[in-house]
Design a protein around this motif. Structure first.
Motif, PDB file in Angstrom:
ATOM      1  N   LEU A   1       2.978   5.416  -6.303  1.00  0.00           N
ATOM      2  CA  LEU A   1       3.831   6.039  -7.974  1.00  0.00           C
ATOM      3  C   LEU A   1       4.152   7.028  -7.566  1.00  0.00           C
ATOM      4  CD1 LEU A   1       0.822   4.574 -10.907  1.00  0.00           C
ATOM      5  CD2 LEU A   1       3.434   3.795 -10.386  1.00  0.00           C
ATOM      6  N   PRO A   2       5.763   7.196  -8.123  1.00  0.00           N
ATOM      7  CA  PRO A   2       6.021   8.682  -7.911  1.00  0.00           C
ATOM      8  C   PRO A   2       5.795   9.711  -8.849  1.00  0.00           C
ATOM      9  CG  PRO A   2       7.666   7.138  -9.260  1.00  0.00           C
ATOM     10  CD  PRO A   2       6.596   6.657  -8.963  1.00  0.00           C
ATOM     11  N   ASP A   3       5.786  11.049  -8.076  1.00  0.00           N
ATOM     12  CA  ASP A   3       4.833  12.481  -8.800  1.00  0.00           C
ATOM     13  C   ASP A   3       5.762  12.902  -9.640  1.00  0.00           C
ATOM     14  OD1 ASP A   3       7.023  12.942  -7.097  1.00  0.00           O
ATOM     15  OD2 ASP A   3       6.087  14.999  -6.956  1.00  0.00           O
ATOM     16  N   GLN A   4       7.877  12.015 -10.092  1.00  0.00           N
ATOM     17  CA  GLN A   4       8.209  12.000 -10.879  1.00  0.00           C
ATOM     18  C   GLN A   4       8.506  10.623 -11.644  1.00  0.00           C
ATOM     19  OE1 GLN A   4       8.526  15.331 -12.801  1.00  0.00           O
ATOM     20  NE2 GLN A   4       7.592  16.223 -11.475  1.00  0.00           N
ATOM     21  N   PRO A   5       8.831  10.003 -12.911  1.00  0.00           N
ATOM     22  CA  PRO A   5      10.113   9.970 -13.502  1.00  0.00           C
ATOM     23  C   PRO A   5      11.184   8.937 -12.307  1.00  0.00           C
ATOM     24  CG  PRO A   5       9.354  10.449 -15.015  1.00  0.00           C
ATOM     25  CD  PRO A   5       9.129  11.462 -14.666  1.00  0.00           C
ATOM     26  N   ARG A   6      11.206   7.901 -11.498  1.00  0.00           N
ATOM     27  CA  ARG A   6      12.294   7.760 -10.510  1.00  0.00           C
ATOM     28  C   ARG A   6      12.656   6.342 -10.247  1.00  0.00           C
ATOM     29  NH1 ARG A   6       9.569  10.781  -6.174  1.00  0.00           N
ATOM     30  NH2 ARG A   6       9.515  12.388  -6.905  1.00  0.00           N
ATOM     31  N   HIS A   7      14.394   5.822 -10.482  1.00  0.00           N
ATOM     32  CA  HIS A   7      13.990   4.650 -10.025  1.00  0.00           C
ATOM     33  C   HIS A   7      13.774   3.907 -11.016  1.00  0.00           C
ATOM     34  CE1 HIS A   7      16.403   6.182  -6.752  1.00  0.00           C
ATOM     35  NE2 HIS A   7      15.322   6.864  -5.890  1.00  0.00           N
ATOM     36  N   GLY A   8      13.847   4.511 -11.952  1.00  0.00           N
ATOM     37  CA  GLY A   8      13.476   3.223 -13.372  1.00  0.00           C
ATOM     38  C   GLY A   8      11.331   2.927 -13.041  1.00  0.00           C
ATOM     39  N   SER A   9      10.842   4.043 -12.720  1.00  0.00           N
ATOM     40  CA  SER A   9       9.961   3.712 -12.505  1.00  0.00           C
ATOM     41  C   SER A   9       9.207   4.974 -13.406  1.00  0.00           C
ATOM     42  CB  SER A   9       8.564   3.432 -10.897  1.00  0.00           C
ATOM     43  OG  SER A   9       7.594   3.547 -10.638  1.00  0.00           O
ATOM     44  N   PRO A  10       7.949   4.805 -13.365  1.00  0.00           N
ATOM     45  CA  PRO A  10       7.102   6.218 -14.362  1.00  0.00           C
ATOM     46  C   PRO A  10       6.340   7.085 -13.862  1.00  0.00           C
ATOM     47  CG  PRO A  10       6.287   4.019 -15.108  1.00  0.00           C
ATOM     48  CD  PRO A  10       7.602   3.643 -14.563  1.00  0.00           C
ATOM     49  N   SER A  11       6.120   8.086 -13.852  1.00  0.00           N
ATOM     50  CA  SER A  11       5.227   9.287 -12.821  1.00  0.00           C
ATOM     51  C   SER A  11       3.610   8.257 -12.912  1.00  0.00           C
ATOM     52  CB  SER A  11       5.617  10.176 -13.020  1.00  0.00           C
ATOM     53  OG  SER A  11       4.950  10.856 -14.324  1.00  0.00           O
ATOM     54  N   PHE A  12       3.784   8.820 -11.833  1.00  0.00           N
ATOM     55  CA  PHE A  12       2.317   8.459 -12.302  1.00  0.00           C
ATOM     56  C   PHE A  12       1.478   8.847 -12.720  1.00  0.00           C
ATOM     57  CE2 PHE A  12      -2.075   9.928  -9.036  1.00  0.00           C
ATOM     58  CZ  PHE A  12      -2.790   8.442  -9.805  1.00  0.00           C
TER      59      PHE A  12
ATOM     60  N   TRP B   1       0.648  -1.180   0.040  1.00  0.00           N
ATOM     61  CA  TRP B   1       0.057   0.173   0.223  1.00  0.00           C
ATOM     62  C   TRP B   1       1.152   1.271   0.137  1.00  0.00           C
ATOM     63  CZ3 TRP B   1      -0.284  -3.579   3.329  1.00  0.00           C
ATOM     64  CH2 TRP B   1      -1.597  -4.901   2.884  1.00  0.00           C
ATOM     65  N   PRO B   2       0.797   2.370  -1.005  1.00  0.00           N
ATOM     66  CA  PRO B   2      -0.761   2.312  -1.245  1.00  0.00           C
ATOM     67  C   PRO B   2      -0.926   1.542  -2.684  1.00  0.00           C
ATOM     68  CG  PRO B   2       0.494   4.227  -1.901  1.00  0.00           C
ATOM     69  CD  PRO B   2       1.224   2.855  -0.964  1.00  0.00           C
ATOM     70  N   MET B   3      -2.293   0.578  -2.914  1.00  0.00           N
ATOM     71  CA  MET B   3      -2.396  -0.381  -4.265  1.00  0.00           C
ATOM     72  C   MET B   3      -3.243   0.839  -4.925  1.00  0.00           C
ATOM     73  SD  MET B   3      -4.399  -3.272  -4.180  1.00  0.00           S
ATOM     74  CE  MET B   3      -5.420  -2.809  -3.088  1.00  0.00           C
ATOM     75  N   THR B   4      -2.726   0.842  -6.364  1.00  0.00           N
ATOM     76  CA  THR B   4      -3.070   1.563  -7.281  1.00  0.00           C
ATOM     77  C   THR B   4      -3.250   0.188  -8.686  1.00  0.00           C
ATOM     78  OG1 THR B   4      -1.260   3.419  -6.799  1.00  0.00           O
ATOM     79  CG2 THR B   4      -2.461   3.658  -8.435  1.00  0.00           C
ATOM     80  N   VAL B   5      -4.827   0.646  -8.765  1.00  0.00           N
ATOM     81  CA  VAL B   5      -5.492  -0.202  -9.884  1.00  0.00           C
ATOM     82  C   VAL B   5      -6.774   0.873 -10.292  1.00  0.00           C
ATOM     83  CG1 VAL B   5      -7.205  -2.132  -9.892  1.00  0.00           C
ATOM     84  CG2 VAL B   5      -5.936  -2.058  -8.247  1.00  0.00           C
TER      85      VAL B   5
END
Length: 675
Positions: free
Chosen positions: A122-133, A103-107
């Motif tokens: 999900l971050p507000d900016q692309p970070r550590h290989g993860s896209p932003s929200f 959590w948080p869980m995002t579906v």
């Protein structure tokens, strides 16, 4: 703007002022998404969740993000503690689609509730290989509009996977399978730091109770040999003692105010995730009280006092949690752990140079810090052995407690959850009876009265209440199992048949509405709201699964009433967990604890006689037998079959020790009580 202002959930109320046009879970939200032909964003969390707060601040409080969500989605916010059924279904989807959950869980899902995207923070900016929200939102909205057939196919495939609920294989949980479970636990045991596996480390409370029951070495059907080269009971005893000591001395335990944080982020139990959950502390009170050790008594007392001091509500129930974060300033954002951590300078400022230096060494507070920004958690790896040292520690704790009270306090999630209050009742009754603390029993009775008054609607349970008002959400299986167990604990401690009647009524409702064809249980009642699939998870998590909670209630109800159908249902249910228990015992500890007791028990003990030291001594000795069901009263009580025809022996209090309602001769001294 959004619809959360009238919610009963503190978590939803935290989002009531978001610019996101949130909806609560319900048919209206799904109808709106269908009317607008937009996908549904489901966001699931809970009030004490640190990363839920982070994502809220970064994204849900951001006007631009909210504007995009409001235009392209219907957004639903769910409190996982209020709707564990919704959480369970979509957590199953999240782990199936991503290999992990949390959590948080995002579906994101279609109008039928079938998910086609799942993730966590999900971050507000692309970070550590993860896209932003927002990148995710735009990509999914584009896919919905331009690749509708692909989206429908993905959602349909995921929904079909979730619905594929084959019957669980059923095997008797034999002594050999219990030995195999202990051997598996031994192979995963962290001999250096205690606990199991690596970081993060959660309190394995239910597993530890299983090990406690095995460690007596008195259970028929469990041999003394083990595949790890020692003995099954010896392995169990070592893992239990090492882990309970490690947790009690750790930074996860509040060395000033008592009570445990939710988990430690590191292998050595140094730095906790600072939220304090009712379900953890309720279980740990009982576990430490049942240890029968000096350390166990101390930790149980401090933790029970924490529950009564900081989680008890005005109505007599117990609030769900304390937040991990403390506000830095009025209206400002929160900082994790601020309430609990210290620097050497702060200790000296409160205690003076000598005591401050002594406290820093005792608690492991360093100049570099063990947490963040040069601060340290408090650890107590070596409890003072002499009376002078213990008094010195008590004085230090009193000063630090008073100083800490001036800091910004973590917020409290004050909703009352039925299942967790059932756990609190059981834990407090354990502590009251074993430690001679009648105030704990009084608190447990008052919580029970609250559940009867607010949460019981005929024979059905309601999941939550807040400020003395029950919410509309139906109870799930864990509510029935945990509350029934709490009521049975009260029946044993008070010999009041009203609690037994309430417990068996809940058990009967659960057997009627939750039983699966294979003898196990679904987590929702057969007439509950239809979701993508009917949730069914026999595995324990941080609290007992609904199945394992109900199995314990069934075993105890059979012991007190003699109703064979309760025992039959318990055996059928626990057999559906046999494979899980053998292959992944860390997720079946509570079922295994029941299985150990069911091999040749539980022991049923009726203690009768005038209240006083003699009867108390018999009761306390009987309570040292793991898994024993012990009822104490002045004599026979109508409505409690275990007490039928039980009388004193030559005017002296007596204990009737029975197994399967076959009883030995009554005894009048604690020494005569044996397994």
């Amino acid at each position: 703007m959004n619809r959360l202002g009238s919610a009963t959930s503190p978590y939803l109320l935290q989002h009531a002022d978001n610019p996101v046009d949130w909806w609560e879970w319900g048919p209206e939200a799904f109808a709106e998404a269908k009317r607008r032909n937009v996908p549904i964003l489901l966001s699931v969390g809970y009030a004490a969740c640190h990363w839920c707060h982070v994502m809220a601040h970064e994204s849900f409080e951001d006007q631009a993000t909210a504007d995009y969500l409001n235009e392209h989605y219907v957004s639903i916010k769910v409190d996982r503690e209020e709707r564990p059924d919704v959480d369970a279904v979509y957590m199953q989807a999240t782990t199936a689609m991503t290999g992990q959950g949390g959590w948080p869980m995002t579906v994101v899902m279609d109008h039928e509730g079938a998910p086609f995207f799942a993730g966590t923070y999900l971050p507000d900016q692309p970070r550590h290989g993860s896209p932003s929200f927002t990148q995710v939102l735009r990509a999914l909205s584009n896919a919905w509009e331009t690749k509708g057939e692909d989206v429908r196919t993905t959602a349909s495939n995921v929904a079909e996977h979730l619905r594929r609920e084959a019957s669980l294989p059923s095997y008797a949980v034999t002594g050999e399978r219990i030995e195999a479970a202990v051997a598996t636990l031994a192979s995963e045991f962290d001999a250096m730091a205690g606990g199991f596996g690596n970081a993060p480390k959660f309190p394995p409370t239910m597993v530890l109770e299983f090990l406690r029951r095995v460690s007596t070495g008195s259970t028929n059907g469990v041999s003394t040999g083990s595949t790890s080269g020692g003995s099954t009971s010896g392995d169990s005893r070592h893992m239990l003692a090492r882990t309970t000591a490690a947790m009690a001395g750790s930074g996860m335990y509040d060395q000033v105010g008592g009570g445990f944080a939710r988990y430690a982020v590191d292998r050595g139990w140094v730095v906790p995730h600072f939220e304090k959950m009712l379900y953890d502390n309720a279980q740990l009170v009982g576990l430490y009280a049942r240890l029968g050790t000096e350390q166990g008594d101390r930790v149980a007392t401090e933790t029970a006092d924490f529950l009564l001091r900081e989680l008890r509500t005005e109505q007599g129930g117990f609030a769900s949690a304390l937040d991990a974060d403390s506000p830095i300033e009025a209206g400002g954002h929160a900082e994790e752990g601020l309430f609990y951590v210290w620097t050497p300078t702060q200790l000296v400022a409160e205690l003076g140079p000598d005591e401050g230096a002594w406290a820093a060494e005792l608690f492991g507070v360093t100049a570099e810090g063990t947490f963040e920004h040069g601060t340290s958690t408090l650890q107590l790896r070596h409890y003072p052995a002499d009376d002078d040292g213990r008094q010195r520690l008590a004085d230090v704790r009193q000063v630090l407690y008073a100083a800490r009270e001036k800091r910004p306090r973590p917020a409290r999630d004050d909703k009352v959850v039925a299942a967790w209050n059932g756990l609190a009742i059981s834990g407090l009754v354990d502590a009251a009876r074993r430690l001679g603390r009648p105030g704990y029993l009084t608190a447990a009775q008052e919580a029970g009265e609250l559940l009867l008054r607010l949460h019981l609607d005929g024979t059905r349970l309601l999941r939550v209440s807040r400020d003395g008002v029950a919410g509309a959400h139906a109870g799930v299986l864990e509510d029935y199992g945990c509350v029934a167990s709490g009521f049975l604990a009260l029946a044993q401690a008070t010999a009041d048949p009203r609690w037994l009647t309430a417990a068996t009524s809940l058990i009967d409702t659960a057997l009627d509405g939750f039983t699966a064809e294979d003898g196990g249980f679904f987590d929702t009642h057969r007439d509950a709201e239809t979701l993508v699939t009917r949730p069914r998870d026999p595995g324990d998590n941080a609290s007992p699964s609904g199945l394992s909670a109900l199995v314990h209630a069934l075993v105890e109800a059979h012991a007190v009433t003699g109703e064979g159908r309760y025992r039959d249902a318990a055996e059928a249910a626990v057999s559906t967990v046999a494979v899980l228990a053998e292959k992944a015992p860390r997720f079946a500890g509570w079922s295994l604890a029941a299985a150990v007791t069911m091999l040749d028990g539980p022991l049923e003990v009726a203690v009768v006689g005038p209240a006083g030291a003699e009867r108390d001594a018999l009761e306390r000795k009987a309570l040292t037998i793991p898994g024993a069901v012990v009822v104490a009263a002045e004599g026979p009580v109508e409505g409690i079959p275990l007490l039928d025809a039980r009388t004193t022996v030559e005017g002296r209090p007596a204990a009737y020790v029975c197994r399967g309602f076959v009883c030995e001769r009554p005894v009048t001294t604690p020494e005569e009580i044996s397994v």
